[in-house]
Design a protein around this motif. Structure first.
Motif, PDB file in Angstrom:
ATOM      1  N   GLN A  37      -8.385   1.578  -4.896  1.00 44.67           N
ATOM      2  CA  GLN A  37      -8.723   0.444  -5.730  1.00 44.67           C
ATOM      3  C   GLN A  37      -8.678  -0.838  -4.483  1.00 44.67           C
ATOM      4  N   GLU A  38      -7.385  -0.632  -4.032  1.00 49.86           N
ATOM      5  CA  GLU A  38      -6.894  -1.923  -3.182  1.00 49.86           C
ATOM      6  C   GLU A  38      -7.667  -1.960  -2.235  1.00 49.86           C
ATOM      7  N   ILE A  39      -8.087  -0.920  -1.456  1.00 45.94           N
ATOM      8  CA  ILE A  39      -8.771  -0.868  -0.065  1.00 45.94           C
ATOM      9  C   ILE A  39     -10.301  -1.358  -0.469  1.00 45.94           C
ATOM     10  N   GLU A  40     -10.856  -0.891  -1.791  1.00 47.47           N
ATOM     11  CA  GLU A  40     -12.136  -1.266  -2.116  1.00 47.47           C
ATOM     12  C   GLU A  40     -12.383  -2.795  -2.078  1.00 47.47           C
ATOM     13  N   LYS A  41     -11.097  -3.309  -2.668  1.00 45.94           N
ATOM     14  CA  LYS A  41     -11.369  -4.962  -2.944  1.00 45.94           C
ATOM     15  C   LYS A  41     -11.366  -5.607  -1.567  1.00 45.94           C
ATOM     16  N   ASN A  48       2.270   3.395  10.302  1.00 45.96           N
ATOM     17  CA  ASN A  48       2.132   4.640  10.441  1.00 45.96           C
ATOM     18  C   ASN A  48       0.837   5.041  10.565  1.00 45.96           C
ATOM     19  N   ALA A  49       0.549   6.369  11.037  1.00 49.09           N
ATOM     20  CA  ALA A  49      -0.797   6.732  11.201  1.00 49.09           C
ATOM     21  C   ALA A  49      -1.684   6.676   9.919  1.00 49.09           C
ATOM     22  N   TRP A  50      -1.326   6.770   8.758  1.00 48.26           N
ATOM     23  CA  TRP A  50      -2.211   6.579   7.304  1.00 48.26           C
ATOM     24  C   TRP A  50      -2.647   5.155   7.506  1.00 48.26           C
ATOM     25  N   LEU A  51      -1.620   4.238   7.621  1.00 45.78           N
ATOM     26  CA  LEU A  51      -2.051   3.006   7.614  1.00 45.78           C
ATOM     27  C   LEU A  51      -2.801   2.353   8.738  1.00 45.78           C
ATOM     28  N   ARG A  52      -2.668   2.819   9.726  1.00 45.16           N
ATOM     29  CA  ARG A  52      -3.681   2.434  10.958  1.00 45.16           C
ATOM     30  C   ARG A  52      -5.142   3.224  10.719  1.00 45.16           C
ATOM     31  N   ASP A  53      -4.979   4.498  10.607  1.00 40.78           N
ATOM     32  CA  ASP A  53      -6.320   5.092  10.341  1.00 40.78           C
ATOM     33  C   ASP A  53      -7.039   4.898   8.977  1.00 40.78           C
ATOM     34  N   SER A  54      -6.532   5.163   7.972  1.00 40.35           N
ATOM     35  CA  SER A  54      -7.065   5.303   6.582  1.00 40.35           C
ATOM     36  C   SER A  54      -7.038   3.918   5.772  1.00 40.35           C
ATOM     37  N   VAL A  55      -6.213   3.047   6.458  1.00 40.29           N
ATOM     38  CA  VAL A  55      -6.342   1.730   5.720  1.00 40.29           C
ATOM     39  C   VAL A  55      -7.097   0.791   6.590  1.00 40.29           C
ATOM     40  N   MET A 115       0.903  -1.271   0.110  1.00 42.70           N
ATOM     41  CA  MET A 115       0.040   0.041  -0.095  1.00 42.70           C
ATOM     42  C   MET A 115       0.825   1.458  -0.039  1.00 42.70           C
ATOM     43  N   MET A 116       2.054   1.285   0.677  1.00 43.38           N
ATOM     44  CA  MET A 116       2.806   2.282   0.845  1.00 43.38           C
ATOM     45  C   MET A 116       3.472   2.586  -0.602  1.00 43.38           C
TER      46      MET A 116
END
Ligand code: ADP
Ligand code: MG
Length: 308
Positions: A210-214, A232-239, A199-200
């Motif tokens: 697209q990946e998150i949707e799947k 990181n904060a993005w992976l934890r909160d937004s992914v 994802m990074m």
């Protein structure tokens, strides 16, 4: 006057045709499958001659297949069938084709992301249960609940498998996915740390949505090895946060494996991002979602990867 030359040519042609016919009939009547078919159906030689073209079609296609030659329907083998006194040839998929079709169907139903392909063979039948009775029972109940999920509204709670390295957590997840596939239920098993790295890498190419949707929407999701690398904060909160929120809201079965217990995952992993900032409230929210989705099971037993 009679044209002797033309007569002779006709006779030779006739003779050649008869000879060809004789050889063809001989080939057909020497074939062991034909003989077996005639015997099983009490057919005489006269019946066989009356059905010679069909019997020949059978022998010809069968021999081509045996020599590995291409036939008009690759993967389909000829079989003889009796309809009254008439012989028919029918074409049925070979075992090889059936196996291949099953394999293709299975690979559509079980998607392994960044995990060894041999997990496709993981099976609950082969599962060594010692020390893992609880998780195994829970796995079987989960499979049953998923099978009935379309007819009942009972949300199947997933499993949160925790335990040390090599006790068979990933193997059990894969075995569950393989069993679900036998019942046409699709699942996605993701090695979570590798997924985060992917994802990074996808941020710059705008492929993350697209990946998150799947991952969000797959019928059964399995997040393997959650807690193995820092987020990181993005992976934890937004992914992770977005995926769990969606799956909770839509009651989509989700399973996890981790070296951490749920309590330790919350306090030691989800609370801190990779820069060390502490966000206990966010960690609590995430853990609420995980607890909604799954029940914790401790897996014990020897390290099967490096037995001592
Ligand atoms: P974990 O995910 O807990 O670290 P794995 O599931 O990767 O452990 O299992 C470690 C090794 O042991 C793997 O090679 C796996 O194929 C094998 N294994 C684990 N459990 C079983 C089992 N019940 N039966 C057969 N092999 C197993
Ligand atoms: Mg594992």
């Amino acid at each position: 006057m009679k044209n002797v030359g033309a007569d002779l040519t006709k006779q030779i042609k006739n003779h050649n045709l008869k000879e060809k016919y004789r050889l063809l009939a001989q080939k057909v009547l020497n074939d062991k499958d034909v003989l077996k078919f005639l015997k099983e159906n009490s057919l005489t030689k006269v019946d066989a001659i009356a059905n010679l073209s069909k019997l020949y079609e059978f022998v010809d296609k069968k021999q081509k297949m045996e020599c590995g030659k291409e036939t008009f329907a690759p993967g389909y083998a000829p079989h003889l069938l009796l309809s009254g006194r008439r012989v028919e040839v029918i074409y049925e998929p070979t075992q090889k084709l059936v196996k291949w079709q099953l394999k293709m169907k299975h690979s559509r139903l079980v998607d392994l992301i960044q995990l060894p392909k041999q997990l496709r063979n993981a099976s609950i039948q082969d599962y060594d249960v010692k020390g893992r009775e609880g998780p195994l029972r829970a796995a079987l109940t989960f499979i049953d609940e998923c099978r009935n999920y379309t007819t009942t509204s009972q949300f199947p709670k997933g499993l949160y498998l925790c335990g040390s390295l090599g006790v068979g957590k990933t193997y059990l997840l894969a075995a569950i996915a393989n069993h679900l596939a036998e019942h046409d239920i699709q699942s996605l098993l993701i090695h979570f740390p590798s997924f985060c790295t992917k994802m990074m890498g996808a941020i710059n190419e705008n492929r993350t949505t697209q990946e998150i949707e799947k991952v969000k929407k797959v019928p059964i999701l399995m997040l393997d090895d959650i807690g193995a690398t820092r987020l990181n904060a993005w992976l934890r909160d937004s992914v992770l946060g977005v995926i769990l929120e969606y799956r909770m809201q839509n009651e989509l079965p989700t399973l996890f494996s981790s070296n951490y217990s749920m309590k330790d995952l919350q306090e030691q992993y989800l609370t801190f991002d990779n820069k060390g900032s502490s966000e206990p409230l966010k960690a609590m929210r995430l853990m609420e979602r995980i607890k909604f989705l799954a029940i914790e099971y401790k897996m014990e037993g020897p390290n099967r990867r490096n037995p001592s």
